[in-house]
Enzyme design. Structure first.
Site, PDB file in Angstrom:
ATOM      1  N   GLU A   1     -23.579 -27.052 -36.952  1.00  0.00           N
ATOM      2  CA  GLU A   1     -24.059 -27.509 -38.274  1.00  0.00           C
ATOM      3  C   GLU A   1     -24.224 -29.028 -38.101  1.00  0.00           C
ATOM      4  O   GLU A   1     -24.957 -29.531 -38.919  1.00  0.00           O
ATOM      5  CB  GLU A   1     -23.182 -26.959 -39.423  1.00  0.00           C
ATOM      6  CG  GLU A   1     -23.397 -25.492 -39.542  1.00  0.00           C
ATOM      7  CD  GLU A   1     -22.693 -24.527 -38.631  1.00  0.00           C
ATOM      8  OE1 GLU A   1     -22.213 -24.901 -37.873  1.00  0.00           O
ATOM      9  OE2 GLU A   1     -23.238 -23.416 -38.579  1.00  0.00           O
TER      10      GLU A   1
ATOM     11  N   HIS B   1     -17.436 -17.157 -48.467  1.00  0.00           N
ATOM     12  CA  HIS B   1     -18.873 -17.169 -47.935  1.00  0.00           C
ATOM     13  C   HIS B   1     -19.525 -16.781 -49.328  1.00  0.00           C
ATOM     14  O   HIS B   1     -20.532 -16.212 -49.434  1.00  0.00           O
ATOM     15  CB  HIS B   1     -19.003 -15.677 -47.335  1.00  0.00           C
ATOM     16  CG  HIS B   1     -19.003 -15.717 -45.626  1.00  0.00           C
ATOM     17  ND1 HIS B   1     -17.975 -16.441 -44.995  1.00  0.00           N
ATOM     18  CD2 HIS B   1     -19.962 -15.896 -44.890  1.00  0.00           C
ATOM     19  CE1 HIS B   1     -18.155 -16.562 -43.796  1.00  0.00           C
ATOM     20  NE2 HIS B   1     -19.363 -16.196 -43.642  1.00  0.00           N
TER      21      HIS B   1
END
Ligand SMILES: Cc1ncc(C[n+]2csc(CCOP(=O)(O)OP(=O)(O)O)c2C)c(N)n1
Ligand SMILES: [Mg+2]
Lengths: 326, 326
Positions: free
Chosen positions: A62, A131
């Site tokens: 990322e 999440h």
């Protein structure tokens, strides 16, 4: 102009595809954007159509996805990078905040950063604490970055195209729960909605409800329920958290003198906090009631369905908030 | 040690390189003096004294169209890439005429005109940017190379891993040059790195390893970088480790380095300026008159830069808010 009834994921796909056709410098990069066709299938068919040069699968990196997008944008390409979900964008926070949002200023205009970072956002289906983030306000805190989050397929198309065509870095978040929801979308490849322009999704006169992303859906549902009781709500979708369309909110507030802010995100230092602060600073004379905020509860999201839903906003909570100030 | 016969630089180019190294040395000495006199502000001033051969040797191996990016120890790199010394000094003073308009400061010197993409003060943060800039070259097949300077300390954060791996899987034209000056702030390399021979990290990424080079020797750095740049231009990323030393410690606030007397003496005996003078005398027995001109010429350039910086205006309120967005 012709319109098609398509889900938001297809509207996003159309926007991306049309921009790639229009401008050779536009390319996509991210995890599983190629052969897998995107975690949310927004890049379906892209590898076949555009090839591996312009549809670039990345490692699970990322920091490098965001950072390389910054470098490529500074150097003249127009990357549309994808981070699977915004939960993983925390790893890219530094590249986004310290570099995407700063290099133009820090080097006094020598560079432009025409990049888009797309992230899926939002909770649902017991995705649990790590999440289920909707941290848009956190990212919108920083000058130098734009942040958009569409609530309809048409907005998704027009906003994403604007983001790609703009010369500034844009964090573009896409609510997972909205990907399959259909709506009418113009076919026009130049259908572009200006950055920073909000939209009145329902006109009304008694209360202004300000929302973005999935909050718009709950607000519209709430407005429908309240209409049956004779309460008229104006629902504003800001569409962009930065730049924020304050004039649109102020105009509505001058008429209604009441406001409820709805967000999927957390309540502390939030979207709601900012709108409330702006209204009391600039619209104090028009204010007839306290500003109400509807948001997720101030807890990490749990797994068990019953308590997960308890922690989250919905249309009924919006109705209750409106009734408190009417 | 280097093989003198392999250099492809002309006598004039070698004198020019030596001139640049002396200029960097005197520029840094002047910065320190001005900092102590409180004419240069801030808390950050990371000097390049001692590392001149690495910066100049490596950059001389590039074409003018190639790119350079580095961390916050960037004064010498910017000079070596050809940025205007007057405007670099003006940036130290926080003046409007500085390369970054007085908004970047010592750690953020960029000059897009000479393809110096900047100094970056988040350790490792510029590495993915380097990959992104190199991606532009790969994407456009324009044959340009990015030379990215990396501190030894920077090899230990995630950016290093993600950026080097990405450059490898995408075959990007990057030369990663680790400037191993033995410390990251106060931490010696062997304390911070499980594998203190940092060039060996290349193996982990399936990347061409150019090994260790004597970073105090202009010729050695030049030669290996030249090979590395050609490899990067035609094939893919490479890693080089240059062993060098920072004479002034980490930054102006570092008081530990002064205790490392023996180590300092060892490196100063192989001072980059002395090493280069000696070699130039061996190569060109009649070079003395040219060498003698260097110091006066450099002194004049530094004096002029200081005069320019002092006479320059400070940034305005408009500058404060300009270039946040494009
Ligand atoms: C991400 C991050 N962590 C910590 C710091 C503080 N810091 C600044 S320089 C430095 C040491 C870096 O050493 P090295 O990479 O060897 O470069 P050198 O200073 O030796 O040129 C540290 C820890 C920082 N700027 N950024
Ligand atoms: Mg170091």
């Amino acid at each position: 102009m012709a319109e098609k009834n398509i889900p938001m994921r297809e509207a996003l796909r159309a926007a991306l595809r049309e921009e790639m056709i229009r401008d050779e410098r536009v390319f996509v990069m991210g995890q599983e954007v190629g052969a897998w066709e995107g975690t949310h299938k927004v890049t379906r068919g892209f590898l076949d159509e555009f090839g591996a040069r312009r549809v670039r699968d990345t490692p699970i990196s990322e920091m490098a996805i965001a950072g390389a997008a910054v470098g490529a944008a500074m150097a003249g390409l127009r990357p549309v990078a994808e981070i699977m979900t915004i939960n993983f964008a925390f790893l890219a926070f530094d590249a986004l905040i310290n570099h995407a949002a700063k290099v133009r200023y820090m080097f006094d205009g020598q560079f432009k950063v025409p990049m888009v970072l797309r992230c899926a956002t939002g909770w649902g289906n017991q995705a649990t604490a790590t999440h289920s983030h909707t941290p848009e306000p956190v990212f919108a805190h920083f000058p130098g970055l734009y942040l958009g989050c569409p609530s309809t397929p048409a907005d998704a198309k027009g906003m994403l195209k604007a983001a790609i065509r703009d010369d500034n870095p844009v964090l573009f978040t896409e609510v997972i729960a909205l990907y399959p929801k259909p709506g009418l979308v113009p076919d026009d490849p130049d259908f572009v909605l200006p950055i920073g322009k909000g939209d009145i999704k329902r006109a009304g006169k008694d209360v202004t409800i300000v929302a973005y992303g999935r909050g718009v859906e709950w607000s519209l549902d709430a407005a429908e329920m309240l209409a049956r009781e004779g309460i008229s709500c104006e629902v504003i979708d800001v569409r962009w958290l930065r730049p924020l369309d304050l004039p649109l909110i102020f105009e509505s507030f001058k008429k209604t003198n009441r406001c409820v802010v709805v967000e999927e995100s957390l309540p502390f230092y939030s979207f709601g906090s900012e709108i409330a602060a702006q209204l009391q600073e600039h619209m104090f004379d028009y204010m007839d009631a306290p500003i109400k905020r509807v948001s997720a509860m101030d807890v990490p999201l749990p797994y068990a369905k019953e308590i997960e839903l308890m922690a989250l906003p919905d249309a009924h909570k919006v109705v209750a908030a409106v009734k408190e100030i009417i | 040690m280097s093989d003198l016969t392999r250099t492809t630089l002309t006598r004039a180019e070698l004198i020019e390189a030596y001139h640049q190294m002396v200029l960097i040395r005197r520029f840094e000495e002047k910065c320190k003096e001005l900092y102590n006199a409180r004419k240069i502000g801030g808390v950050y001033l990371h000097l390049y004294n001692g590392q001149e051969a690495t910066g100049v040797g490596a950059i001389k191996a590039l074409k003018p169209t190639d790119h350079v990016i580095t961390a916050y120890r960037d004064h010498g790199i910017a000079i070596a890439k050809g940025a205007d010394v007057k405007r670099l000094m003006a940036e130290m003073f926080g003046k409007r005429t500085g390369v970054s308009g007085g908004k970047g400061g010592s750690m953020h010197l960029a000059d897009v005109n000479v393809r110096m993409w900047g100094g970056y003060a988040i350790v490792g943060g510029h590495l993915p940017l380097a990959a992104g800039i190199a991606l532009k070259s790969k994407y456009n097949d324009d044959g340009e190379v990015v030379l990215c300077f990396v501190g030894d300390g920077a090899t230990n954060n995630g950016y290093f891993h993600e950026a080097l791996n990405l450059s490898s899987v995408w075959d990007l034209p990057v030369v990663w040059l680790i400037e191993n000056n033995l410390y990251g702030m106060g931490t010696p390399v062997h304390v911070a790195s499980g594998q203190p021979e940092l060039h060996k990290r290349a193996i982990a990424y399936g990347m061409k390893d150019y090994g260790r080079v004597d970073g105090m020797d202009f010729f050695a750095v030049y030669e290996v970088t030249q090979q590395a740049v050609e490899y990067a231009r035609t094939t893919g990323p490479v890693l080089i480790e240059a062993i060098t030393y920072r004479y002034e410690g980490h930054g102006v606030s570092d008081r530990i380095y002064m205790k490392r007397v023996e180590e300092m003496q060892m490196f100063q005996q192989r001072d980059p300026l002395i090493v280069m003078q000696t070699k130039l005398r061996e190569m060109f027995p009649d070079i003395e008159p040219e060498l003698a001109k260097v110091e006066p010429s450099v002194a004049a350039i530094v004096e002029e830069a200081v005069r320019f910086a002092e006479a320059s205006p400070v940034p305005t309120a408009e500058d404060l808010t300009r270039n946040v967005y494009a």
